[in-house]
Enzyme design. Sequence first.
Site, PDB file in Angstrom:
ATOM      1  N   ALA A 107       0.834  -1.201   0.000  1.00 24.39           N
ATOM      2  CA  ALA A 107       0.000   0.000   0.000  1.00 24.39           C
ATOM      3  C   ALA A 107       0.867   1.249   0.000  1.00 24.39           C
ATOM      4  CB  ALA A 107      -0.907  -0.018   1.225  1.00 24.39           C
ATOM      5  N   GLU A 108       1.939   1.200   0.766  1.00 21.48           N
ATOM      6  CA  GLU A 108       2.806   2.369   0.823  1.00 21.48           C
ATOM      7  C   GLU A 108       3.529   2.571  -0.515  1.00 21.48           C
ATOM      8  OE1 GLU A 108       3.831   2.603   5.530  1.00 21.48           O
ATOM      9  OE2 GLU A 108       4.226   0.763   4.450  1.00 21.48           O
ATOM     10  N   ASP A 121       2.294   1.657  -3.441  1.00 20.05           N
ATOM     11  CA  ASP A 121       1.287   2.204  -4.351  1.00 20.05           C
ATOM     12  C   ASP A 121       1.116   3.707  -4.140  1.00 20.05           C
ATOM     13  OD1 ASP A 121       0.814  -0.204  -5.555  1.00 20.05           O
ATOM     14  OD2 ASP A 121      -0.908  -0.718  -4.307  1.00 20.05           O
ATOM     15  N   SER A 166       0.967  -4.617 -17.624  1.00 19.54           N
ATOM     16  CA  SER A 166       0.520  -4.464 -16.255  1.00 19.54           C
ATOM     17  C   SER A 166      -0.950  -4.064 -16.283  1.00 19.54           C
ATOM     18  CB  SER A 166       1.371  -3.392 -15.602  1.00 19.54           C
ATOM     19  OG  SER A 166       1.055  -3.321 -14.266  1.00 19.54           O
ATOM     20  N   GLU A 204     -12.523 -11.258 -11.977  1.00 17.28           N
ATOM     21  CA  GLU A 204     -11.594 -12.302 -11.560  1.00 17.28           C
ATOM     22  C   GLU A 204     -10.927 -11.880 -10.261  1.00 17.28           C
ATOM     23  OE1 GLU A 204      -8.782 -12.937 -14.679  1.00 17.28           O
ATOM     24  OE2 GLU A 204     -10.324 -13.401 -16.151  1.00 17.28           O
ATOM     25  N   LYS A 207      -7.732 -11.051  -8.110  1.00 21.94           N
ATOM     26  CA  LYS A 207      -6.368 -10.643  -8.412  1.00 21.94           C
ATOM     27  C   LYS A 207      -5.457 -11.436  -7.481  1.00 21.94           C
ATOM     28  CE  LYS A 207      -3.581  -6.534  -9.344  1.00 21.94           C
ATOM     29  NZ  LYS A 207      -2.338  -7.185  -9.000  1.00 21.94           N
ATOM     30  N   ASP A 228      -2.363 -12.741  -5.676  1.00 19.86           N
ATOM     31  CA  ASP A 228      -1.127 -12.066  -5.281  1.00 19.86           C
ATOM     32  C   ASP A 228       0.027 -13.061  -5.322  1.00 19.86           C
ATOM     33  OD1 ASP A 228       0.493 -10.056  -4.515  1.00 19.86           O
ATOM     34  OD2 ASP A 228      -0.205  -9.949  -2.444  1.00 19.86           O
ATOM     35  N   ARG A 241       7.606 -12.244 -15.882  1.00 18.89           N
ATOM     36  CA  ARG A 241       7.261 -11.062 -16.652  1.00 18.89           C
ATOM     37  C   ARG A 241       8.493 -10.228 -16.998  1.00 18.89           C
ATOM     38  NH1 ARG A 241       2.923  -6.990 -14.268  1.00 18.89           N
ATOM     39  NH2 ARG A 241       4.570  -6.597 -12.773  1.00 18.89           N
ATOM     40  N   TYR A 288      -5.180 -17.055 -16.388  1.00 15.86           N
ATOM     41  CA  TYR A 288      -6.289 -16.107 -16.495  1.00 15.86           C
ATOM     42  C   TYR A 288      -6.275 -15.272 -17.770  1.00 15.86           C
ATOM     43  CZ  TYR A 288      -2.509 -13.498 -14.162  1.00 15.86           C
ATOM     44  OH  TYR A 288      -1.300 -12.959 -13.813  1.00 15.86           O
ATOM     45  N   LYS A 294     -12.455  -7.274 -16.368  1.00 12.69           N
ATOM     46  CA  LYS A 294     -12.052  -7.303 -17.773  1.00 12.69           C
ATOM     47  C   LYS A 294     -13.276  -7.208 -18.677  1.00 12.69           C
ATOM     48  CE  LYS A 294      -8.123 -10.317 -16.731  1.00 12.69           C
ATOM     49  NZ  LYS A 294      -7.531 -11.656 -16.847  1.00 12.69           N
ATOM     50  N   CYS A 327       9.300 -15.328  34.771  1.00 16.37           N
ATOM     51  CA  CYS A 327       7.902 -15.078  34.404  1.00 16.37           C
ATOM     52  C   CYS A 327       7.503 -13.669  34.847  1.00 16.37           C
ATOM     53  CB  CYS A 327       6.998 -16.110  35.073  1.00 16.37           C
ATOM     54  SG  CYS A 327       5.245 -15.740  34.878  1.00 16.37           S
ATOM     55  N   CYS A 382       6.504 -21.017  31.574  1.00 10.96           N
ATOM     56  CA  CYS A 382       6.501 -20.780  33.002  1.00 10.96           C
ATOM     57  C   CYS A 382       6.058 -22.106  33.611  1.00 10.96           C
ATOM     58  CB  CYS A 382       5.515 -19.668  33.366  1.00 10.96           C
ATOM     59  SG  CYS A 382       5.172 -19.577  35.132  1.00 10.96           S
ATOM     60  N   CYS A 385       1.005 -20.177  38.870  1.00 12.64           N
ATOM     61  CA  CYS A 385       1.154 -18.825  38.322  1.00 12.64           C
ATOM     62  C   CYS A 385      -0.237 -18.244  38.057  1.00 12.64           C
ATOM     63  CB  CYS A 385       1.961 -18.880  37.026  1.00 12.64           C
ATOM     64  SG  CYS A 385       2.008 -17.306  36.151  1.00 12.64           S
TER      65      CYS A 385
HETATM   66  S1  IVH Z   1      -4.598  -9.948 -16.328  1.00 17.27           S
HETATM   67  C1  IVH Z   1      -2.984  -7.427 -19.662  1.00 17.27           C
HETATM   68  N1  IVH Z   1      -5.753 -11.228 -14.371  1.00 17.27           N
HETATM   69  O1  IVH Z   1      -1.709  -8.539 -11.594  1.00 17.27           O
HETATM   70  C2  IVH Z   1      -3.566  -7.980 -18.444  1.00 17.27           C
HETATM   71  N2  IVH Z   1      -3.631 -10.234 -13.964  1.00 17.27           N
HETATM   72  O2  IVH Z   1      -1.070  -5.667 -11.596  1.00 17.27           O
HETATM   73  C3  IVH Z   1      -2.677  -8.953 -17.811  1.00 17.27           C
HETATM   74  N3  IVH Z   1      -2.772 -10.645 -11.710  1.00 17.27           N
HETATM   75  O3  IVH Z   1       0.790  -8.628 -14.016  1.00 17.27           O
HETATM   76  C4  IVH Z   1      -3.003  -9.285 -16.453  1.00 17.27           C
HETATM   77  N4  IVH Z   1      -4.455 -11.850 -11.010  1.00 17.27           N
HETATM   78  O4  IVH Z   1       0.607 -10.607 -12.345  1.00 17.27           O
HETATM   79  C5  IVH Z   1      -4.678 -10.507 -14.757  1.00 17.27           C
HETATM   80  N5  IVH Z   1      -6.879 -12.452 -12.740  1.00 17.27           N
HETATM   81  C6  IVH Z   1      -5.810 -11.737 -13.132  1.00 17.27           C
HETATM   82  C7  IVH Z   1      -4.726 -11.493 -12.266  1.00 17.27           C
HETATM   83  C8  IVH Z   1      -3.656 -10.722 -12.713  1.00 17.27           C
HETATM   84  C9  IVH Z   1      -3.272 -11.353 -10.701  1.00 17.27           C
HETATM   85  C10 IVH Z   1      -1.500  -9.915 -11.670  1.00 17.27           C
HETATM   86  C11 IVH Z   1      -0.617 -10.145 -12.853  1.00 17.27           C
HETATM   87  C12 IVH Z   1      -0.449  -8.794 -13.452  1.00 17.27           C
HETATM   88  C13 IVH Z   1      -0.672  -7.907 -12.283  1.00 17.27           C
HETATM   89  C14 IVH Z   1      -1.051  -6.522 -12.692  1.00 17.27           C
END
Ligand code: IVH
Length: 674
Positions: free
Chosen positions: A33-34, A36, A81, A111, A113, A115, A134, A222, A287, A405, A423, A428
Amino acid sequence: MEAPAEEVARLRAEVAHHDERYHGLDDPEISDAEYDALVRRLRALEDAHPELASADSPSQAVGVAPSAQFSPVEHLIPMMSLENAFTFEELRAWGDRLTRRVQESSAFVCELKIDGVAMSLRYEGGRFAQAATRGNGRVGEDVTDNVATIAAVPERLEGDAPELLEVRGEVYMPVSAFAALNRRQGEVGGKLFANPRNSAAGSLRQKDVSITASRELSLFTYQLGAIEGGPPLRTHTETLELLAALGLPVNPEIRTVSTLDEVYERCRYWLEHRHDLDYEIDGVVVKVDDLALREELGSTSKAPRWAIAYKFPPEERTTRLLGIMVSIGRTGKATPFAQLEPVFVGGSTVSQATLHNEDQVRAKDVRPGDLVIVRKAGDVIPEVVKPVLSERPAGLAPWTFPADCPRCGQPLQRLEGESDTFCRNVDCPSQRRARIEHFASRGAMDIEGLGERTAVVLLDTGLVADPGDLYRLTLDQVGALDRFADVSAANLVDAIDASRRRPLANLLFALNIRHLGPAGAEVLARAFGTLDRIVAASEEELAATDGVGPVIAASVAGFFALERNREVVEKLRAAGVDFGRVEAPALPQVLAGRSVVVTGTLPGYSREAAEEAIKARGGKAPGSVSSRTTALVAGAEPGQAKLTRAAELGIPVLDQAGFEHLLETGELPDLPSG
Ligand code: IVH
């Protein structure tokens, strides 16, 4: 005030530094998060000051240059990305841009995402031929041999395979496997991974593929890269169906919806349920379904316009470690925990976090005064991930485990070959309190209204010294305590009374025997039938019980060998507590009509014992996974074929906790339902 040019330069350097830590070294210093937030600030400045924009800014880059350790692979189609949306307004704005660009409307595919680590896999003539990371989006690293060790990656495609297929997906490590890996690493003093993503990346990037093979990695595909000789495809949904038909693992939670409102609904759903999964997700990828529309929309230099990632709010934050304290649990275990400057993470304010044991503190090398990364692991238990070393104040001393303790002052003891410190003083006050609390807890004697604070009051006033004393409490005694009004005193006395009739397994679990959990207690209760027979059983007899290992057997025998524990048993007997309620055939038939497959070994259960437990509840326990299977229970060293089959069919895979939940309630543990 920093001038924009200076700030941009500083931010670029910082982002580049963190890119290298994350992608290159698999060892991030700040939370996602930081990171980003840094990139967003940089982009905002670049947008506001076009004269400062630059093509080689890290805000434009995808990943980092491939490492020299692995051979370079040029992707047939660049791996792009995704643009991020951090709020629903940003999602809405993306939707508005779509409608401005194209007339027709399309369905959306939602879908998860995942990690993990982005991967491009290549199949030639239906055979697995190559896998590449990648890298910088155009050129990645060749990790073919490493990826070949992943069970979910088919060596051969099924059915009518296209001549050439380049498919994108995510390699990930299940959360359970990550936890087990770190536990093992901790035991041998090895490097601890910060999170499942880093451990997946670290496990993949091994020259010695036997190391990769020993790590439990998996994959979801995916996205199509390139295809030659395949069927015509009109939509992404069809593409995913094709991938699944070819035997590639496709995430079962993917849904095609027709409106943005339904997209928000999915996002909201997963925001709440993200931790129900055994893999980490950091958002929802949305998508455009129609492939012709995708063509029309096209891409920017970095990301397609037809997709966006809705990113969950952060669940990791940095904060100051104010001190490290030690708490004493019901078995005397001394657990170090972090006292933190309060920080809002994962939906609540955290001021304490567990540090597990001495080895973990040492391995993480967190020191009072450090700035630390705090994460909400598994939804509820906050965890200190690691210190931010670059921010460590000078002269911070490493923390050492206290010798005594903190509650009773007796020496603490670390057992040979174990990571836990104890302990040993059974008197105790901390232990006494925790034992009473445990005795009364759900799954044990289930005494409503008897929580931590009541336990403290009962102990402090001397009314109760051990659980056996609870049954002697009179209404007058309880009513005289400050804490209780007449009604609540009566409720507590009634609740204690009702607990006399709990099943034997609950009673056994309530007694607080180290290593004996609810499942082990259930097995013993069923095998021996009464508490007296268990007390009288030898260690060998206990160990001969199917589903009871040597550790539990030794612990149970050792427990009842102690005079003081037998005294508690006698007190309970005198109080009229039922010693032999085994709900044998009367087990609720919660699994009637269901079929649950078991693979691998679960602690405290042999395969047979696990299958018995299913059948005893009216279920079937066949040897293979089919579309009729309700769930697959996977223990250590599970059969990969079963796991793969379950993933293909979208059948939930349960761990031990999920299995116990299923046995208890007949319900799947809060898995996403769609
Ligand atoms: S589609 C052109 N679908 O997220 C689109 N990416 O921040 C290609 N990721 O590089 C990515 N789950 O490593 C797609 N269901 C999903 C995903 C996904 C995880 C990752 C992937 C991508 C990154 C982008």
